[in-house]
Enzyme design. Structure first.
Site, PDB file in Angstrom:
ATOM      1  N   LEU A   1       0.828  -1.195   0.000  1.00 43.49           N
ATOM      2  CA  LEU A   1       0.000   0.000   0.000  1.00 43.49           C
ATOM      3  C   LEU A   1       0.863   1.246   0.000  1.00 43.49           C
ATOM      4  CD1 LEU A   1      -2.689  -0.914   2.670  1.00 43.49           C
ATOM      5  CD2 LEU A   1      -3.044  -0.697   0.217  1.00 43.49           C
TER       6      LEU A   1
ATOM      7  N   VAL B   1       3.934  -0.840   4.233  1.00 38.96           N
ATOM      8  CA  VAL B   1       2.568  -1.160   4.611  1.00 38.96           C
ATOM      9  C   VAL B   1       1.940  -2.014   3.517  1.00 38.96           C
ATOM     10  CG1 VAL B   1       0.333  -0.236   5.297  1.00 38.96           C
ATOM     11  CG2 VAL B   1       2.414   1.043   5.795  1.00 38.96           C
TER      12      VAL B   1
ATOM     13  N   ASP C   1       5.013  13.231  13.614  1.00 41.09           N
ATOM     14  CA  ASP C   1       5.149  13.028  12.167  1.00 41.09           C
ATOM     15  C   ASP C   1       3.803  13.196  11.469  1.00 41.09           C
ATOM     16  OD1 ASP C   1       6.497  12.631   9.828  1.00 41.09           O
ATOM     17  OD2 ASP C   1       6.529  10.448   9.977  1.00 41.09           O
TER      18      ASP C   1
ATOM     19  N   GLY D   1       5.646   3.657   4.647  1.00 41.73           N
ATOM     20  CA  GLY D   1       5.518   4.578   5.765  1.00 41.73           C
ATOM     21  C   GLY D   1       6.896   4.846   6.308  1.00 41.73           C
ATOM     22  N   GLY D   2       6.943   5.721   7.258  1.00 41.20           N
ATOM     23  CA  GLY D   2       8.229   6.083   7.812  1.00 41.20           C
ATOM     24  C   GLY D   2       8.883   4.951   8.563  1.00 41.20           C
ATOM     25  N   PHE D   3       8.085   4.060   9.071  1.00 39.48           N
ATOM     26  CA  PHE D   3       8.636   3.061   9.957  1.00 39.48           C
ATOM     27  C   PHE D   3       8.588   1.671   9.358  1.00 39.48           C
ATOM     28  CE2 PHE D   3       6.854   6.630  12.212  1.00 39.48           C
ATOM     29  CZ  PHE D   3       7.956   7.071  12.925  1.00 39.48           C
ATOM     30  N   GLY D   4       8.299   1.635   8.091  1.00 36.27           N
ATOM     31  CA  GLY D   4       8.273   0.337   7.439  1.00 36.27           C
ATOM     32  C   GLY D   4       7.265   0.330   6.305  1.00 36.27           C
TER      33      GLY D   4
END
Ligand SMILES: *[C@@H]1O[C@H](CO)[C@@H](O)[C@H](O)[C@H]1NC(C)=O
Ligand SMILES: *[C@@H]1O[C@H](CO)[C@@H](O)[C@H](O)[C@H]1NC(C)=O
Ligand SMILES: *[C@@H]1O[C@H](CO)[C@@H](O)[C@H](O)[C@H]1NC(C)=O
Ligand SMILES: *[C@@H]1O[C@H](CO)[C@@H](O)[C@H](O)[C@H]1NC(C)=O
Ligand SMILES: *[C@@H]1O[C@H](CO)[C@@H](O)[C@H](O)[C@H]1NC(C)=O
Ligand SMILES: *[C@@H]1O[C@H](CO)[C@@H](O)[C@H](O)[C@H]1NC(C)=O
Ligand SMILES: *[C@@H]1O[C@H](CO)[C@@H](O)[C@H](O)[C@H]1NC(C)=O
Ligand SMILES: *[C@@H]1O[C@H](CO)[C@@H](O)[C@H](O)[C@H]1NC(C)=O
Ligand SMILES: *[C@@H]1O[C@H](CO)[C@@H](O)[C@H](O)[C@H]1NC(C)=O
Ligand SMILES: *[C@@H]1O[C@H](CO)[C@@H](O)[C@H](O)[C@H]1NC(C)=O
Ligand SMILES: *[C@@H]1O[C@H](CO)[C@@H](O)[C@H](O)[C@H]1NC(C)=O
Ligand SMILES: *[C@@H]1O[C@H](CO)[C@@H](O)[C@H](O)[C@H]1NC(C)=O
Length: 804
Positions: free
Chosen positions: A493, A501, A612, A496-499
């Site tokens: 999808l 999606v 964020d 994202g900043g942390f991984g």
């Protein structure tokens, strides 16, 4: 009369002064002594008592064991359950043959422990576990050498430390009461069925009503949410005792906690614990808890999906036996095979039966277990035409099913993969055939601690910790992996900043969003879980709901509700799509974001600073309502920072407040700054980050110039300029300017922001000119280098070392 085991003089004196009307209690009854109605035998810690009592409004007297020093003295065992005594002349004593007996006022026998070979000097003792033990009075270890004990002859209650034998055949160990005030044997029994692997079963008379799913060495794999608990919290253990036999036991992690299992009069298994603060029994879990939990709800070869609509479907390759009934929601007929099995190779085309993998399933009942390897398991099933399916589960081994497949459920939390045998023709038509046997959908676990087909709870056992609970559903790692097609490109999808999606489709059709977290430096499993539990508790209509998480080895994933309309940036910054968002919708979105942020800042227990906030972190549900995502990530990713100053700046270029970008200082006011930027973006449909005109470097500077010249409407997205409510738009622009002021002190807090948005009569203060226009212009060389990288990566979240 009761004699005292301890120092009789002291006990006598104490009882004389404290309780002059009652007999002193002791935990042991020996020959020649007796307990009359009104007297009790107490365990040495006084948690349990043995004595006479009545139930409900009845005057009938029963002899049994109850909790003693709590208000709700729940009965845990009854001797004369179907033979009450009328009147209060009953007596409990050691009989002539050494057995424990209950006699009525006329001296006739009401109940006997009825053990054979009892020594005439036997005595009975009420243990601190609640076990009543009849043994020779000089035996040292009572329970092991007992002639008789209540734990081996339970009524409807299963207490910690009670050992339930797992025999070769099913054992109906507990029997329900007839009603809450009638302890005589009722319609329901509960016990253990050893077939395949031990399972707890509830029967209604001889018919199965519920089963727990197979014991996999850690938990009962079919109990919803059991996977959410750590093993010790449920505390179940299957172990071989000194006598060489297998027993099921459980013990709470805190031994001082009062806990019990019960088969209730109306057929439910209930686990309760005593809540010391509310002074009440609190139900921890109860089964069957859901329609799908009712035994074989969808019939043979059917599959039940708890959240499904309809709940029942047929296994692939099968169709309803009675389509008319099935359509009406009468599932009891189950399903039948569409194409008959061949059982041998087709000589003309070489085709033979094969297997179709059914993932995340509560495995069918009545398995045969075989001690063979997984390859051999498949061969065995294929070689015998009566074999309908097989599964290979670590800690259980090879399971084969020769009969109909009964009581199958989709079970994302701790389901297993089962391979269902189908005819060659069925396999050929199915795209996702598992021809080559592959057990691990996604196997990262080289470590022996993690099982391949069952992940999650196994690696969550941490001694002494009690953070897990029903608040944190754990998802089976392999189920999540297969729901996302093994994290395929098509399911992606976004980044994202942390991984990354991914979109996931659970068996049964539910859609989820899966965030596969990039490696978290320095954060242990325990800290991670603590954070997740906290974040999962945050619930607000403008926050994306966290459904649970999944952990396997170093891999950590967060599972969220799925948002079908993507994110705000997808609409806002696409010339083709910005027209879909009219002013009224945009205003609703602004209000929603403000309320969500206010909840994070003020109303949630955690006071989360998002750090964020940006258009791509605002997701849209089916009604285009905004939901903030990625909240709490800063807590997970910045575990070692202190509250006000961090040397790791997490955020996104263009949305970072000056004090945060330059000095690493963050506060709720840095979120307010980002909100201001977002507000201006929503009004103008232009990205702050990619903003360039001949005169202006940023959207903020551009907005300030127009606003101060009284031409603010010129910055409004042309596609809504004509239709919008000018007054609202102007207020929003002014509010945006107020939020992006250089000084955090001058910015409003979110409570004021919400107030100004919601009430058109609240005046909005005049903002000061923002002079901080570009991160790049202001920070020192090292950070500038990084910021350029950041700028080129457009909208990605960055973590950078801030210049000091
Ligand atoms: C017991 O008696 C009370 C008072 O007469 C009545 O309200 C209640 O319903 C009775 N309970 C049962 C179980 O019969
Ligand atoms: C004792 O026996 C008498 C006579 O058989 C009977 O009427 C009475 O109900 C009995 N009492 C009890 C407590 O069983
Ligand atoms: C006692 O045990 C014997 C056989 O072991 C059985 O026939 C009898 O019914 C039992 N009596 C009671 C009161 O349980
Ligand atoms: C009690 O009975 C057992 C078995 O009959 C015997 O071995 C033991 O010596 C007896 N103990 C006492 C103290 O009489
Ligand atoms: C055990 O039984 C014997 C014989 O009945 C008796 O003398 C002795 O006091 C009993 N011991 C205890 C500890 O009850
Ligand atoms: C137990 O079974 C009997 C006979 O089937 C029935 O009449 C009764 O209502 C049942 N009781 C409960 C509590 O289900
Ligand atoms: C006891 O009950 C209260 C109120 O329902 C609850 O807040 C608390 O967490 C409970 N305690 C335990 C140990 O479950
Ligand atoms: C449900 O379907 C079965 C056949 O599968 C039938 O025997 C039964 O009567 C139906 N039940 C109802 C309530 O219609
Ligand atoms: C064997 O294969 C042939 C050719 O595909 C087919 O017509 C026939 O039905 C198959 N036989 C069986 C028992 O499936
Ligand atoms: C196939 O399995 C069934 C059930 O286990 C067994 O009774 C039968 O003997 C097996 N047949 C062969 C040929 O092994
Ligand atoms: C899933 O991904 C892993 C690692 O990339 C790979 O080894 C495995 O073959 C994949 N499985 C499937 C079913 O695609
Ligand atoms: C939002 O999602 C719903 C449901 O998927 C869809 O019907 C609707 O068209 C979407 N709205 C927009 C603006 O894309």
């Amino acid at each position: 009369m009761i004699t005292m085991r301890r120092n009789p003089v002291i006990v006598f004196l104490v009882s004389l002064f404290l309780d002059p009307f009652c007999h002193a209690a002791t935990d042991t009854l020996t020959k020649g002594q007796s307990i009359k109605d009104g007297e009790t035998l107490k365990s040495s810690d006084e948690n349990f008592e043995l004595g006479f009592f009545s139930l409900g409004n009845s005057t009938s007297r029963y002899v049994g064991i109850r909790y003693s020093n709590i208000q709700d003295q729940a009965v845990i065992w009854v001797a004369n359950r179907d033979k009450p005594i009328s009147g209060t002349d009953g007596v409990l004593r050691i009989g002539e043959d050494g057995n424990l007996v209950v006699v009525d006022g006329n001296g006739s026998l009401v109940w006997s422990s009825n053990a054979s070979g009892v020594s005439s000097n036997a005595s009975v003792r009420l243990d601190i576990t609640g076990n009543l033990i009849l043994s020779s009075n000089d035996s040292t270890d009572d329970a092991d050498e007992a002639y008789w004990q209540s734990f081996n002859n339970p009524t409807d209650t299963y207490l910690p430390n009670m050992k339930v034998l797992i025999g070769s055949a099913e054992l109906h160990v507990l029997t329900s009461w007839k009603s809450t005030s009638d302890p005589s044997p009722g319609n329901f029994t509960m016990g253990v069925d050893p077939r395949g692997a031990p399972q707890i079963v509830i029967w209604e008379q001889s018919r199965r009503r519920w089963r727990s799913g197979h014991w996999n060495g850690i938990l009962f794999s079919g109990v919803p949410y059991m996977a959410a608990y750590t093993t010790y919290q449920y505390g179940f253990k299957v172990s071989r005792e000194n006598d060489g036999k297998l027993y099921l036991t459980y013990s709470p992690s805190d031994p001082s906690e009062l806990m019990k299992f019960q088969i209730t009069w109306n057929g439910f298994e209930e686990q309760k614990r005593w809540n010391k603060s509310t002074e009440a029994w609190q139900v921890m879990q109860s089964q069957p808890s859901e329609a799908c939990e009712n035994y074989n709800y969808c019939g043979n070869f059917g599959v039940c999906t708890p959240s499904g609509s309809p709940r029942c479907s047929c296994l692939e390759g099968f169709e309803p036996r009675h389509p008319d009934q099935w359509r009406l929601g009468n599932w009891s007929g189950g399903c039948v095979r569409r194409s008959p099995l061949q059982c041998q190779k087709n000589t003309s085309n070489g085709g033979e039966d094969g297997f179709k993998a059914v993932r995340c399933a509560k495995l069918p009942d009545f398995a045969d277990d075989h001690r063979v390897t997984s390859d051999e398991c498949k061969k065995r099933c294929l070689s015998n035409c009566s074999c309908k399916a097989y599964a290979y589960v670590n800690a259980i081994g090879c399971m084969l099913w020769n009969g109909d497949l009964t009581d199958v459920q989709n079970h994302i939390q701790s389901g297993n993969t089962m391979y269902v045998r189908l005819a060659y023709s069925e396999l050929a038509t199915s795209a996702s055939v598992s021809t080559n046997h592959e057990l691990q959908v996604y196997d990262l676990s080289k470590s022996k601690e993690y099982t391949t087909d069952l992940s999650g709870p196994g690696d969550l056992v941490i001694e002494g910790s009690q953070v897990n609970g029903p608040d944190l559903p754990m998802f089976n790692f392999n189920c999540v992996a297969s729901a996302t097609n093994n994290f395929s490109e098509e399911n992606k999808l976004g980044q994202g900043g942390f991984g990354l999606v991914y979109k996931g489709n659970l068996p049964g059709g539910e859609e989820i969003a899966v965030k596969r977290l990039s490696k978290i430096s320095g954060q242990g499993l325990q800290e991670f879980k603590n954070e997740i539990i906290l974040i999962a508790k945050l619930q607000h209509r403008n926050l994306v709901r966290l459904l649970g998480c999944s952990i396997q080895g170093d891999e950590k994933m967060l599972i969220y509700e799925y948002m079908p309309n993507k994110s705000l940036d997808y609409f806002l910054f696409d010339p083709e799509k910005q027209g879909l968002l009219g002013w009224n919708k945009r205003f609703e979105i602004i209000e929603g974001i403000a309320r969500g942020l206010l909840y994070l800042h003020r109303d949630s227990r955690l006071r989360i600073i998002h750090r964020d906030l940006k258009a791509s972190n605002i997701l849209l549900d089916e009604g285009m309502n905004p939901k903030i995502s990625d909240f709490g990530m800063a807590r997970i990713f910045g575990a070692n920072q202190n509250e006000i100053n961090t040397n790791r700046v997490v955020g996104t270029y263009g949305y970072m407040s000056p004090e945060y970008a330059m000095e690493g200082l963050f506060s709720v006011k840095s979120d307010v700054y980002s909100f201001g930027v977002l507000l201006l973006e929503i009004v103008s449909s232009r990205r702050n980050t990619s903003f360039r005109t001949t005169d202006h470097v940023t959207l903020i500077a551009y907005a300030w110039d127009l606003w101060s010249e009284g031409k603010a409407l010129e910055m409004v997205d042309p596609s809504i300029r004509d239709s919008c409510n000018e007054n609202e738009v102007l207020r929003c622009i002014q509010l945006g300017m107020l939020c992006v002021q250089d000084s955090a002190l001058h910015r409003p807090n979110m409570a004021s922001v919400v107030l100004m948005l919601e009430s058109s009569t609240t005046s909005i203060p005049l903002p000061r000119e923002p002079t901080f226009t570009s991160v790049r212009a202001s920070i020192d060389t090292e950070a500038v280098m990084e910021a350029q990288e950041i700028a080129s990566s457009n909208d990605l979240t960055v973590t950078m070392v801030a210049g000091r």
